[in-house]
Design a protein around this motif. Structure first.
Motif, short mmCIF file in Angstrom:
data_model
loop_
_atom_site.label_atom_id
_atom_site.label_comp_id
_atom_site.label_asym_id
_atom_site.label_seq_id
_atom_site.Cartn_x
_atom_site.Cartn_y
_atom_site.Cartn_z
N GLU A 1 0.86 -1.19 0.00
CA GLU A 1 0.00 0.00 0.00
C GLU A 1 0.89 1.24 0.00
OE1 GLU A 1 -2.59 -0.29 3.33
OE2 GLU A 1 -3.69 -2.01 2.54
N PRO A 2 1.55 1.53 -1.13
CA PRO A 2 2.50 2.65 -1.17
C PRO A 2 1.83 4.00 -0.93
CG PRO A 2 2.03 1.87 -3.39
CD PRO A 2 1.39 0.89 -2.45
N ARG A 3 2.51 4.85 -0.20
CA ARG A 3 1.99 6.20 0.03
C ARG A 3 3.17 7.16 0.11
NH1 ARG A 3 0.56 3.53 5.06
NH2 ARG A 3 1.98 4.08 6.76
N GLU A 4 2.86 8.44 0.06
CA GLU A 4 3.90 9.46 0.11
C GLU A 4 4.71 9.35 1.40
OE1 GLU A 4 3.41 13.58 -1.73
OE2 GLU A 4 1.33 13.02 -1.30
N ILE A 5 6.01 9.61 1.29
CA ILE A 5 6.89 9.60 2.46
C ILE A 5 7.13 11.06 2.86
CG2 ILE A 5 9.15 8.92 3.36
CD1 ILE A 5 7.34 6.55 2.61
N PRO A 6 6.63 11.48 4.01
CA PRO A 6 6.75 12.88 4.42
C PRO A 6 8.14 13.20 4.99
CG PRO A 6 5.56 11.66 6.09
CD PRO A 6 5.84 10.68 4.99
N HIS A 7 9.13 13.17 4.13
CA HIS A 7 10.51 13.43 4.56
C HIS A 7 10.96 14.79 4.04
CE1 HIS A 7 14.83 12.98 5.12
NE2 HIS A 7 14.59 11.92 5.87
N PRO A 8 11.64 15.60 4.86
CA PRO A 8 12.02 16.95 4.41
C PRO A 8 12.98 16.96 3.22
CG PRO A 8 13.06 16.39 6.53
CD PRO A 8 12.03 15.36 6.27
N ASP A 9 13.71 15.86 2.99
CA ASP A 9 14.68 15.82 1.89
C ASP A 9 14.16 15.10 0.65
OD1 ASP A 9 16.57 17.28 3.19
OD2 ASP A 9 17.73 15.56 3.90
N ILE A 10 12.87 14.84 0.58
CA ILE A 10 12.35 14.05 -0.53
C ILE A 10 12.61 14.75 -1.87
CG2 ILE A 10 9.97 14.93 -0.68
CD1 ILE A 10 10.77 11.23 -0.51
N GLY A 11 12.50 16.08 -1.89
CA GLY A 11 12.71 16.83 -3.13
C GLY A 11 14.16 16.93 -3.54
N ARG A 12 15.05 16.63 -2.63
CA ARG A 12 16.47 16.66 -2.98
C ARG A 12 16.79 15.55 -3.99
NH1 ARG A 12 21.39 15.53 1.31
NH2 ARG A 12 23.11 15.71 -0.16
N TYR A 13 16.04 14.45 -3.91
CA TYR A 13 16.32 13.29 -4.73
C TYR A 13 15.26 13.00 -5.79
CZ TYR A 13 19.50 12.51 -0.84
OH TYR A 13 20.48 12.67 0.11
N PHE A 14 14.03 13.44 -5.55
CA PHE A 14 12.94 13.05 -6.44
C PHE A 14 12.17 14.27 -6.96
CE2 PHE A 14 13.62 9.59 -3.39
CZ PHE A 14 13.92 8.56 -4.26
N SER A 15 11.72 14.14 -8.20
CA SER A 15 10.99 15.24 -8.84
C SER A 15 9.48 15.08 -8.76
CB SER A 15 11.40 15.36 -10.31
OG SER A 15 11.10 14.16 -11.01
N GLU A 16 9.02 13.84 -8.54
CA GLU A 16 7.56 13.62 -8.59
C GLU A 16 7.19 12.35 -7.84
OE1 GLU A 16 4.13 12.60 -11.96
OE2 GLU A 16 6.10 13.37 -12.60
N PHE A 17 6.00 12.36 -7.24
CA PHE A 17 5.40 11.15 -6.68
C PHE A 17 4.24 10.76 -7.57
CE2 PHE A 17 2.28 9.13 -3.68
CZ PHE A 17 2.99 7.95 -3.52
N THR A 18 4.31 9.57 -8.17
CA THR A 18 3.30 9.15 -9.15
C THR A 18 2.04 8.60 -8.50
OG1 THR A 18 4.10 6.87 -9.28
CG2 THR A 18 5.16 8.50 -10.72
N GLY A 19 2.09 8.38 -7.20
CA GLY A 19 0.98 7.74 -6.50
C GLY A 19 1.34 6.34 -6.03
N ILE A 20 2.34 5.72 -6.70
CA ILE A 20 2.79 4.38 -6.28
C ILE A 20 4.32 4.28 -6.19
CG2 ILE A 20 0.78 3.02 -6.95
CD1 ILE A 20 1.94 2.65 -9.68
N HIS A 21 5.02 5.25 -6.75
CA HIS A 21 6.48 5.28 -6.61
C HIS A 21 6.98 6.70 -6.88
CE1 HIS A 21 7.67 5.58 -10.92
NE2 HIS A 21 6.49 5.00 -11.11
N TYR A 22 8.24 6.94 -6.59
CA TYR A 22 8.85 8.25 -6.83
C TYR A 22 9.70 8.21 -8.09
CZ TYR A 22 7.48 10.27 -2.34
OH TYR A 22 6.77 10.79 -1.29
N LEU A 23 9.73 9.36 -8.80
CA LEU A 23 10.59 9.52 -9.97
C LEU A 23 11.85 10.26 -9.56
CD1 LEU A 23 8.11 10.56 -12.81
CD2 LEU A 23 9.20 8.33 -12.47
N ALA A 24 13.01 9.66 -9.83
CA ALA A 24 14.29 10.31 -9.51
C ALA A 24 14.41 11.62 -10.29
CB ALA A 24 15.44 9.38 -9.85
N ASN A 25 15.01 12.64 -9.65
CA ASN A 25 15.27 13.87 -10.39
C ASN A 25 16.50 13.66 -11.29
OD1 ASN A 25 17.50 14.20 -8.70
ND2 ASN A 25 16.48 15.70 -7.40
N THR A 26 16.83 14.68 -12.06
CA THR A 26 17.90 14.54 -13.06
C THR A 26 19.22 14.11 -12.42
OG1 THR A 26 16.85 16.27 -14.38
CG2 THR A 26 19.14 15.76 -14.89
#
Length: 581
Positions: free
Chosen positions: A530-555
């Motif tokens: 049951e994947p859900r968003e991870i409320p971590h302050p550094d999530i945007g440092r590594y990922f550009s988007e949450f698709t609803g079931i996984h995260y997309l790595a940033n460039t």
């Protein structure tokens, strides 16, 4: 391009105005009036938060304001976009703030664009939001620090205890909507409630006829009536109380949180209590009592130096009034008379910041030590030559590997203030210079290809949302190693050898939902059904988007793990499709 768009809008608006005029009373507006109406409308629609910076009486060139805001937006976007590439490997992007300090546009326009980025809807733009937040944090703190320094330069009688508490609160929470006017309004509301209770007890009380703080109530019995009414409102009606169960929560030190949660520690509740009392004409004074901040209320001659001429008030203990002996019972030991003396607003702030410093040292989950850094900034703004805290700041920056040039400046300042520190200073200077040299020699990022033979045992990929089998926490993978890369001491302390596959298995860097970063063995992780968003302050440092079931790595993360995205998508599709069947 901008001028042509404006011209088109102008023409359309002019036609609308003419049309409206033909329906109502005939009136011809000048081009200037039409443009003023147009750009006021455009600004209010596109950037509504900017209207507070203008007055109806201001003579403003709206076209120039529009252009300035537009250009500030482009500049903000350029800087935010550059941060990920420049500072991906740094937990704190310090050097980049020099770009912001030399902005060629109004800072409120720049801030407004950052807020637009932060308020973007949806789960996209996470990396932009991450760096926009960092930049906004820095900008606002710089302004608050200026306000604090201006506050400290005022005469003591113009240094409100409440304003000082608000400045500390603002600096530690620069992204929150905290202002003195708003906090004062809440305190005024409590004061009005106290007046209502006071009116039922004594309709002729002098505090009822005066505005906030204008009349000083001199009779002790009348003062007692005010304090009794305050205790009734604060502790009986509004249920304020000392936070005994969660005493070491930093929220207890922030005045806006004290008002929201109606709880705090002795010093924050004392500032609130003292402010209300003074607004009602009762002059209480702050006492820097050890281990438990108190207020004192004069029962004898005003300005008396005899500690027995005062009653001491414990705002943490529901406004209880104490004798000298009872104060000692409160902390469990005898203290000398000097601890019963009144302290200045600056000393009150020093103690408030000191509390936050101690909490910052205890912080375990925040890898950037933000609270410790913020409280050190505040302390050194008040006492810039304090060698102990300068050394702590230098050691902290050195530990975090940030601002090496600033570390050298701090160390030089320490050496000038106290030459006896040459041993510690010399050690840090040497290692800081080595760090600067290593940074110059750094090559490109390490790239990990899943197709390499040495990575064949790595089962999971970047962006997958996982669950820890043993501890049950939810997390997202942002890095991996084919085997444990930690040192022998960490492996021993974490008892890694007790695992069936020990350290000779893939290990994963994960961001955990509690805000921590961990290094987990492959055998301890499993897919989260049951994947859900991870409320971590550094999530945007590594990922550009949450698709609803996984995260997309940033460039930047994708450069380091170029083959992971394909596996992540395949894995998610397999899990998700099998779950639906």
């Amino acid at each position: 391009m901008l001028e042509s768009v404006i011209g088109l809008i102008y023409t359309s608006t002019f036609k609308v105005v003419l049309c409206l005029d033909s329906v109502s009373a005939p009136q011809v507006l000048s081009d200037v009036e039409i443009l003023m109406n147009l750009f006021t409308y455009v600004l209010s629609c596109r950037w509504p938060s900017l209207l507070k910076y203008y007055s109806h009486t201001d003579s403003v060139s709206w076209l120039e304001e529009y252009k300035a805001r537009h250009n500030a937006g482009l500049e903000a976007q350029r800087i935010v976009a550059s941060f990920s590439k420049r500072f991906f490997s740094e937990h704190v992007p310090c050097d980049g703030f020099s770009d912001i300090e030399t902005l060629g546009c109004p800072s409120h326009f720049f801030e407004d664009e950052l807020m637009c980025i932060l308020n973007m809807e949806g789960r996209k733009g996470l990396t932009w939001k991450y760096y926009a937040k960092k930049i906004l944090y820095f900008l606002r703190q710089q302004n608050i620090l200026k306000n604090l320094k201006e506050y400290l330069q005022r005469p003591t009688d113009r240094q409100s205890f409440l304003e000082g508490a608000v400045l500390i609160d603002q600096y530690c929470n620069p992204l929150s909507d905290i202002c003195l006017k708003g906090v004062q309004a809440q305190v005024d509301d409590i004061t009005d409630k106290v007046r209502k209770v006071l009116r039922t007890k004594n309709p002729r009380h002098p505090s009822l006829a005066s505005k906030a703080g204008e009349v000083l109530v001199s009779e002790v019995e009348l003062q007692r009536q005010v304090l009794d009414a305050m205790n009734c409102v604060l502790y009986e009606q509004l249920k304020y109380k000392g936070n005994e169960l969660d005493y070491y929560n930093s929220l207890n030190s922030y005045i806006h949180q004290v008002l929201i949660r109606r709880t705090g520690i002795p010093i924050s509740l004392s500032v609130l209590y003292l402010t209300i009392a003074r607004q009602l004409g009762v002059r209480l004074e702050p006492v820097n009592f050890p281990s438990h901040f108190l207020l004192r209320w004069c029962q004898g001659k005003e300005g008396s130096t005899d500690i027995f001429d005062y009653t001491y008030i414990d705002a943490f203990g529901k406004g209880k009034q104490l004798t000298v002996k009872e104060c000692e019972y409160l902390i469990g030991h005898h203290v000398t008379e000097e601890f019963y003396g009144v302290v200045t607003s600056k000393e009150v702030l020093q103690r408030m910041v000191g509390n936050l410093l101690n909490l910052g040292k205890r912080e375990s989950t925040d890898q950037s030590y933000q609270l410790l850094r913020d409280s050190l900034d505040l302390y050194l703004a008040m006492y810039p030559d304090n060698v102990q805290h300068l050394m702590l700041q230098a050691r902290l920056y050195f530990h975090l590997g940030i601002w090496p040039e600033k570390v050298l400046d701090i160390l030089q300042h320490i050496q000038a203030l106290d030459p006896s520190q040459h041993g510690a200073v010399g050690y840090l200077v040497q290692h800081t210079l080595e760090h600067i040299e290593r940074r110059k020699e750094e090559v490109g990022p390490e790239v990990k290809h899943r197709s390499d033979e040495k990575h064949k045992e790595v089962c999971f990929s970047i962006g997958l949302i996982m669950k820890h089998k043993r501890y049950g926490y939810n997390c997202v993978i942002y890095g991996w190693d084919p085997a444990c890369m930690m040192g022998h001491e960490w492996i021993r302390n974490m008892n890694v050898h007790s695992l069936p596959h020990g350290p000779h298995q893939p290990f994963y860097n994960v961001l955990v939902e509690d805000g921590s970063c961990r290094y987990a063995a492959q055998e301890n992780l499993e897919y989260n059904s049951e994947p859900r968003e991870i409320p971590h302050p550094d999530i945007g440092r590594y990922f550009s988007e949450f698709t609803g079931i996984h995260y997309l790595a940033n460039t930047e993360l994708e450069i380091r793990y170029p083959e992971d995205l394909e596996l992540t998508r395949a894995t998610v599709q397999k899990i998700y499709s099998s779950g639906k069947e």
